[in-house]
Design a protein around this motif. Sequence first.
Motif, PDB file in Angstrom:
ATOM      1  N   VAL A  57      26.059 -22.031  65.093  1.00  0.00           N
ATOM      2  CA  VAL A  57      25.411 -21.031  64.248  1.00  0.00           C
ATOM      3  C   VAL A  57      25.084 -19.790  65.074  1.00  0.00           C
ATOM      4  O   VAL A  57      25.084 -19.820  66.303  1.00  0.00           O
TER       5      VAL A  57
ATOM      6  N   GLU B 139      26.252 -17.237  56.584  1.00  0.00           N
ATOM      7  CA  GLU B 139      25.233 -18.288  56.627  1.00  0.00           C
ATOM      8  C   GLU B 139      25.477 -19.191  55.443  1.00  0.00           C
ATOM      9  O   GLU B 139      26.049 -18.778  54.443  1.00  0.00           O
TER      10      GLU B 139
ATOM     11  N   GLY C  60      21.899 -17.072  61.739  1.00  0.00           N
ATOM     12  CA  GLY C  60      21.102 -18.291  61.655  1.00  0.00           C
ATOM     13  C   GLY C  60      20.709 -18.831  63.007  1.00  0.00           C
ATOM     14  O   GLY C  60      21.300 -18.492  64.036  1.00  0.00           O
TER      15      GLY C  60
ATOM     16  N   ASP D  91      14.031 -19.667  59.240  1.00  0.00           N
ATOM     17  CA  ASP D  91      15.348 -19.050  59.127  1.00  0.00           C
ATOM     18  C   ASP D  91      15.383 -17.652  59.737  1.00  0.00           C
ATOM     19  O   ASP D  91      16.436 -17.192  60.167  1.00  0.00           O
TER      20      ASP D  91
ATOM     21  N   THR E  67      28.768 -20.387  61.546  1.00  0.00           N
ATOM     22  CA  THR E  67      28.116 -19.266  60.875  1.00  0.00           C
ATOM     23  C   THR E  67      27.859 -18.153  61.888  1.00  0.00           C
ATOM     24  O   THR E  67      27.626 -18.412  63.067  1.00  0.00           O
TER      25      THR E  67
ATOM     26  N   SER F 162      18.272 -23.366  61.009  1.00  0.00           N
ATOM     27  CA  SER F 162      18.780 -22.774  59.776  1.00  0.00           C
ATOM     28  C   SER F 162      19.364 -23.854  58.883  1.00  0.00           C
ATOM     29  O   SER F 162      19.540 -25.006  59.299  1.00  0.00           O
TER      30      SER F 162
END
Length: 888
Positions: free
Chosen positions: A482, A443, A463, A793, A460, A467
């Motif tokens: 993500v 992340e 997330g 988040d 990532t 995020s």
Amino acid sequence: MTKWVYTFGGGRAEGRASDYERLGGKGANLAEMCTLGLPVPPGLTIVADACDNYYKNGRKLPEALKGEVAAGLLQMEAITGRRFGDTSKPLLISVRSGARVSMPGMMDTVLNLGLNDQTVQALGHDAGDARFAWDSYRRFIQMYADVVMGLDHEVFEEILEDEKAHLGHALDTDLSAVEWQHVVSRYKAVIEEELGEAFPQDPEVQLWRAVGAVFASWMSARAVTYRLLHNIPETWGTAVNIQAMVFGNLGNTSATGVAFTRNPSSGENELYGEFLVNAQGEDVVAGIRTPQSITEAGRIASGLERPSMEKLMPEAFAEFRHICRQLEAHYRDMQDLEFTVERGTLWMLQTRSGKRTTKAALRIAVDMVADGVITEDEAVSRIDPASLDQLLHPTIDPRVNREVIGSGLPASPGAATGAIVFTAEEAVEAEAEGRKVILVRVETSPEDIHGMHAAEGVLTTRGGMTSHAAVVARGMGIPCVVGAGTMRLDTRNERLMGIGITLQRGDVITIDGSSGQVLKGEVAMIQPELSGDFGRIMGWADRSRRMTVRTNADTPADARAARSFGAEGIGLCRTEHMFFEGDRIQVMREMILAESEEGRRVALAKLLPMQRSDFTHLFTIMHGLPVTIRLLDPPLHEFLPKSDEEIAEVAAAMGMGAALLRQRVDALHEFNPMLGHRGCRLAISHPEIVEMQARAIFEAAIDAARETGAAVVPEIMVPLVGLRSELDYVKARIDEVAASVIGEAGMRIDYLVGTMIELPRAALRAHVIAEAAEFFSFGTNDLTQTTFGMSRDDAAAFIPTYQRKGIIEHDPFISLDFDGVGELIRIAAERGRQTRADMKLGICGEHGGDPASIHFCETIGLDYVSCSPFRVPIARLAAAQAAIKARG
């Protein structure tokens, strides 16, 4: 009493196109085509309300439905001269889904229903083609067993391939009637063997089990996923269409096909489509035979040798072309049509507004305005705002083969290719060397911003859509995927594990931020182009909208990009984002970690010229347009050094021991930093920070005004206010600095001081806070967090489960929660304007770029929305559509 069934056929229909909420898109348009006198096989539609009733009553159909369906079948029999289940002239039917909006391939269909060991003989005799009858029967058994009985179609494919190999046949069409009859017997045997029940011979049983299966498919995994991706409410349900079969597989004078009244890729005003001779509809979808072009021009353009429908079936084609023109004129939009030719007779099976690329949508809308078919407002209303992302970012060429090695959430649109790097520093080094890279992290954090800026895209493994990586990447306009849970990052050994592959630093991948896919290697891209049609539509949109559209911009690059996309000012400049690059974060850390006001002022003196330069650039780029600057609002943990190396570096700069600095960092630890010492609380604890920022703002405003000749009116936003007394305290510091700078410069500056409404208390006490605030800007990211009491988040871990289980329809961090968060905004807007009638109201959270949220902002009379630069065109279009809808 509830009416469960609407009939159509013989030039009459009980429903119309406007009944799509009850009849679904397919049923409503079949009814409409009937009333237009078009050749439509007769049928009936079971309303979508029956689907909701089906689930509420333990997957049981309402008792009254059977009688209404029976009456509808009698009408179909009268029109066709056939009877359902008859052993001399059997009526065969199709059972298809039909949701309110198109969900292609997501729900189930059964064709040729009504065939059994007796009616197949009658069908062959009636059609004069026994081979056709037995082929139709085996198709029905395979489809019914798969859709209704749950036996995978591959079982039947294996039997068919085995039979073809044994008989030495290459194609399905090579089998004779006797050979198909043998295949049917094997199909029925495997059903009994695998399922422990015989294939049903009673057409009534077949029908009602098929209807139940179509309703059941509304809750299939693929349908649920599709609805989540396209924000389709579960409560809508699906209608079911029961229609008399017509056959495109009755020899070389029969065919089936799909067409668009205009080219769905380019928007060119030409008939576009494909057909197959001697085939049923599933043959087109299955792709087992290469289709032929409908038009001769299409055949030549595609280089196909096989004849077009225009040449092969000129009479049916001429009628079809006439119907296409009639339907497009009637619906005043490009149509997507399905048809069958049965022994030279044309039948229309479906019409609907055709799906198209954004480029095509723009051209079609502009052309139709030019032809006087639709108005400018209608053209604006027909473009999906979210689809504009296709025009603003590079996209993967649809012709390339995708080798997918992982997938996640499509956080920021566009596609990017680059070599894998695992740290922000590596990304910066690569950019300096001219190498393109993808930054891969578990992340991201604010300290990665310089690396994100240097990278072509960001991936990532954790997330959600709101995020840090997602929000920042959208703001930068770079592709981002993500929450790629199908991939694992081994940071210790610097490896990325995907589906069937392990990647090292330097290996090349491609990410598709529009689909969430991660691909192996480099793939071909299509570069964006903002055509004249785009500019014309956006011009019409700007004339129609009431709200202005600003941008969230923290850097000159963001501001320039936003202006190029039509932003009318900056609605949010997050000053904390200005301190993460280069040497600034070190100075920021010195300020935060200083143990005295004197130490903080030393660090702030270093930051002042940096801030002044930043603000001067923004004011100059915006050239007289409004600029809202939010005072420092970082949860302090985002700036604090974490590693031993970072601790040592800051300690050396501050002239203190590393151990002592570590103690200071520990002392500043907060259990919940998002609700801790930040926003106005930081400004009240350390007013010298406010003083530095205010001086930088006012001095920059003077410099920019002198340089551009355009007056600058800064809007200074105090964050996280919950009490009027908080705002009074901070505003007093701002006013003192303003008076000082004005006196030093000898030049008057007009400015506004307002607040970001991001706490429920602030919304409820807006009438009191408005006595001090000159504007409100709704920070919907934090207002959603504080209203729901959940972290954006962390919410990604359970929000999808909530959506799948019907607890909520939409992720409230992506599309505004109208009933809760929206109600607080409405209250604050009303109460704020009761106190200050001319109060300026805007929204600057991520929702400022969400079309549904923008519509809400229009309904409550906000003055502007603010969003990331690459979402400015989306917001302009959505604001126009909202205004058009409000005008009725």
